[in-house]
Each structure stands twice: as C-alpha cells, then as structure tokens.
Write a protein that holds these residues in place. Structure first.
Motif, PDB file in Angstrom:
ATOM      1  N   UNK A  93      16.428   8.622   9.600  1.00 51.75           N
ATOM      2  CA  UNK A  93      16.142   9.571   8.525  1.00 51.75           C
ATOM      3  C   UNK A  93      14.645   9.719   8.277  1.00 51.75           C
ATOM      4  N   UNK A  94      14.284  10.878   7.792  1.00 48.47           N
ATOM      5  CA  UNK A  94      12.931  11.081   7.281  1.00 48.47           C
ATOM      6  C   UNK A  94      12.800  10.318   5.962  1.00 48.47           C
ATOM      7  N   UNK A  98      15.530  12.940  -1.659  1.00 45.40           N
ATOM      8  CA  UNK A  98      16.442  14.069  -1.871  1.00 45.40           C
ATOM      9  C   UNK A  98      16.481  14.401  -3.358  1.00 45.40           C
ATOM     10  N   UNK A  99      16.234  15.646  -3.730  1.00 48.08           N
ATOM     11  CA  UNK A  99      16.317  16.022  -5.148  1.00 48.08           C
ATOM     12  C   UNK A  99      17.708  15.736  -5.721  1.00 48.08           C
ATOM     13  N   UNK A 100      17.775  15.329  -6.959  1.00 50.48           N
ATOM     14  CA  UNK A 100      19.054  14.983  -7.577  1.00 50.48           C
ATOM     15  C   UNK A 100      20.013  16.168  -7.609  1.00 50.48           C
ATOM     16  N   UNK A 101      19.451  17.367  -7.800  1.00 51.14           N
ATOM     17  CA  UNK A 101      20.342  18.522  -7.869  1.00 51.14           C
ATOM     18  C   UNK A 101      21.034  18.781  -6.532  1.00 51.14           C
ATOM     19  N   UNK A 102      20.393  18.377  -5.437  1.00 54.84           N
ATOM     20  CA  UNK A 102      21.018  18.558  -4.119  1.00 54.84           C
ATOM     21  C   UNK A 102      22.138  17.531  -3.925  1.00 54.84           C
ATOM     22  N   UNK A 208      25.439  19.062   6.170  1.00 50.66           N
ATOM     23  CA  UNK A 208      24.514  19.826   7.030  1.00 50.66           C
ATOM     24  C   UNK A 208      24.102  21.175   6.452  1.00 50.66           C
ATOM     25  N   UNK A 209      24.962  21.783   5.645  1.00 46.29           N
ATOM     26  CA  UNK A 209      24.609  23.075   5.041  1.00 46.29           C
ATOM     27  C   UNK A 209      23.480  22.918   4.027  1.00 46.29           C
ATOM     28  N   UNK A 210      23.248  21.682   3.578  1.00 47.88           N
ATOM     29  CA  UNK A 210      22.148  21.382   2.661  1.00 47.88           C
ATOM     30  C   UNK A 210      20.956  20.775   3.392  1.00 47.88           C
ATOM     31  N   UNK A 211      21.055  20.731   4.723  1.00 49.52           N
ATOM     32  CA  UNK A 211      19.990  20.137   5.524  1.00 49.52           C
ATOM     33  C   UNK A 211      20.049  18.622   5.567  1.00 49.52           C
ATOM     34  N   UNK A 212      21.186  18.052   5.180  1.00 47.82           N
ATOM     35  CA  UNK A 212      21.326  16.599   5.070  1.00 47.82           C
ATOM     36  C   UNK A 212      22.197  16.032   6.185  1.00 47.82           C
ATOM     37  N   UNK A 213      21.993  14.746   6.456  1.00 47.91           N
ATOM     38  CA  UNK A 213      22.840  14.001   7.366  1.00 47.91           C
ATOM     39  C   UNK A 213      23.435  12.816   6.630  1.00 47.91           C
ATOM     40  N   UNK A 247      28.577   6.247   1.778  1.00 42.96           N
ATOM     41  CA  UNK A 247      27.818   6.914   2.839  1.00 42.96           C
ATOM     42  C   UNK A 247      26.333   6.870   2.483  1.00 42.96           C
ATOM     43  N   UNK A 248      25.517   6.750   3.521  1.00 43.04           N
ATOM     44  CA  UNK A 248      24.088   6.932   3.339  1.00 43.04           C
ATOM     45  C   UNK A 248      23.776   8.398   3.586  1.00 43.04           C
ATOM     46  N   UNK A 249      22.739   8.894   2.913  1.00 42.02           N
ATOM     47  CA  UNK A 249      22.406  10.319   2.967  1.00 42.02           C
ATOM     48  C   UNK A 249      20.894  10.485   3.095  1.00 42.02           C
ATOM     49  N   UNK A 250      20.489  11.445   3.891  1.00 39.87           N
ATOM     50  CA  UNK A 250      19.070  11.739   4.006  1.00 39.87           C
ATOM     51  C   UNK A 250      18.833  12.931   4.915  1.00 39.87           C
ATOM     52  N   UNK A 251      17.570  13.281   5.079  1.00 42.50           N
ATOM     53  CA  UNK A 251      17.212  14.365   5.995  1.00 42.50           C
ATOM     54  C   UNK A 251      17.103  13.794   7.404  1.00 42.50           C
TER      55      UNK A 251
END
Length: 273
Positions: A93-94, A98-102, A208-213, A247-251
């Motif tokens: 991940x980068x 990640x903004x909270x709203x996302x 992915x539609x939010x640019x996230x993995x 789950x882990x989340x990030x760009x």
C-alpha cells in the motif's frame, strides 16, 4: 403493531408481495388485499420494493427509505466477469491516509450485504492510528510465537511468517496498510461470521471503485477468537461482542497487469435428462 399499510386504491391485487415474501408473512384476502398471515416478519422490505404500484408500505421498511429504480441495474456478462476476476488481495500500500468519508462510503455499501434472516448483525471498528496498527501486528506475532513454542496443531503454518517478521521487521500481518476494519457481532449470534463474510465481500468488491485495495486479515481474527488477552485488551472490544472478520484497506502501491487463473471448474449435475 400493524406492519403492512396497503393503499387499497393503488393495490391491484397481483399478489406478488405474498409470493416473494421469504417468511410467508403476507397472505391475500378473498378481495386480493395483502394482509398479515400470522407468521414471523423479518422486516426485509422486499414486499414494498417489488410492488409495481407502490401500494404497500412496510412500517419497518418504509417506502420513503427506499430508492426508486427506473430500470434494474445489471452489468453485461463480459464486464461483470472481468470485474470479478480483477479482484485481488492487496498486500502493498501507499502511505496515503484514507479520508474518513471514503471509509464510511465503503462501509455504507458493506452494510447492505445479505444477512441471515435479515439480521444485519455486523458492526465495524475502524483503526487508522499507526501506533495501534503496529501494536496489533506485534500482539498477533506474539500469539503466533507462543503457538509455535507450545506446538499447537496449527502452528506449522506460522513458522515462516513469524521468522520473516523477526528477521526483517516487515509487517506480515497488516502489511503496513493505513487502515484496518474489524467486523464485530454479538457473542450469542450464531451467524455472525456468515454475515461478516457477505459484508466484507461487498466491501472488497466496492473498494476498487473508490481507488482502494483490500485484503482479509485471518490471522488477527483467529488470534482474537482464540481469546488472546493482549490483543483483546488492545482492541477494547465491548464485552458482548466478538471479532468475526477483518480487512486491511489502503491505496494500492502497484496495479496488476494480468488476470490470474484458478483451478479447473468441478461440477456435479443432477439432471432430468
């Protein structure tokens, strides 16, 4: 309490609401009016959603909270197949936060996943504090180390990961992801994990539609479910709840160039021909 509110001027007596009701809660009178048939209602709202005339309003799933569809949205088969095959578990991940709203947008879709008897039992804990994330990894590794020393039946699967962590310091648990989402459910609810799997699958597919993995964190879940106190104290989960997934989340740091194949399809048919 009256759950079904029928506008008799709009109702055409088609009976579709009764036909699709998962619990047979809806019956039809001799005059073809939907009524309470005396069974259990799970408040799924399907009856109001399918009514062609918007004649039926459910008290616990009111039409005002439903979204009107001009057409039922369906991806064509080619796009749907490629989209589903493109899903990958992301482990690099980068560093971007990640903004909270996302995250809230992601979870607002995850909560819409199917659930056993419409129980909607999943809650979410979001952790994006770097120090806490590092502590979660350390606690999970410590639990794995203890399992290896005690020669627990499943500990053989931990050896390589634990050794790699101790030699390199690389985060083999949360993969340095900037955000960790834990799913929680009531301790006494048997279908909590089933509901969680549906919910987090929705999150994975929408990300992915939010640019996230995303990537599942089975080791943290297993550690928590084993009752390992250092991790549970760190997470500070309410007494009535248990961890049912995460789950882990990030760009994503990288993008995949090809679609990976899977094992051959195995199907058994029971046919009339």
């Amino acid at each position: 309490m009256i759950l079904l509110n029928v506008d008799k001027e709009k109702c055409i007596g088609c009976g579709i609401c009764a036909e699709i009701c998962p619990k047979n809660y809806i019956g039809m009178t001799d005059k073809r009016i939907p009524v309470d048939a005396g069974h259990v209602c799970i408040d799924c709202g399907q009856c109001g959603a399918i009514c062609p005339r918007a004649a039926l309003n459910h008290t616990h799933a009111p039409l005002t909270n439903q979204v009107t569809l001009d057409t039922f949205q369906v991806l064509n088969a080619e796009i749907a197949e490629k989209f589903l095959r493109s899903r990958r578990s992301i482990r690099a991940y980068k560093k971007d936060i990640i903004p909270k709203n996302k995250i809230l947008k992601l979870l607002n879709v995850a909560r819409l996943a199917p659930s056993s008897n419409n129980s909607q039992s999943v809650q979410y804990m979001v952790i994006d504090n770097k120090s806490i994330l590092q502590s979660i990894t350390q606690a999970t590794i410590a639990w794995m180390d203890e399992a290896i020393i005690n020669k627990e039946p499943f500990s053989d699967n931990f050896v390589d990961l634990a050794e790699h962590y101790h030699k390199t310091g690389q985060d083999v648990i949360l993969r340095n992801a900037p955000c960790f989402i834990l799913a929680l459910s009531e301790k006494n609810f048997m279908r909590g994990r089933d509901n969680t799997h549906f919910s987090l699958a929705y999150a994975e597919l929408f990300a992915p539609s939010l640019g996230l993995g995303t990537c599942w964190t089975g080791l943290v879940e297993t550690c928590a479910r084993s009752g390992y106190q250092p991790l549970l104290e760190l997470l500070d989960i309410p007494e009535n709840l248990i961890v049912t997934g995460g789950i882990i989340v990030g760009y994503p740091k990288y993008s995949y160039k090809r679609l990976v194949d899977r094992s051959p399809l195995i199907v058994t048919w029971h046919s009339t021909s």
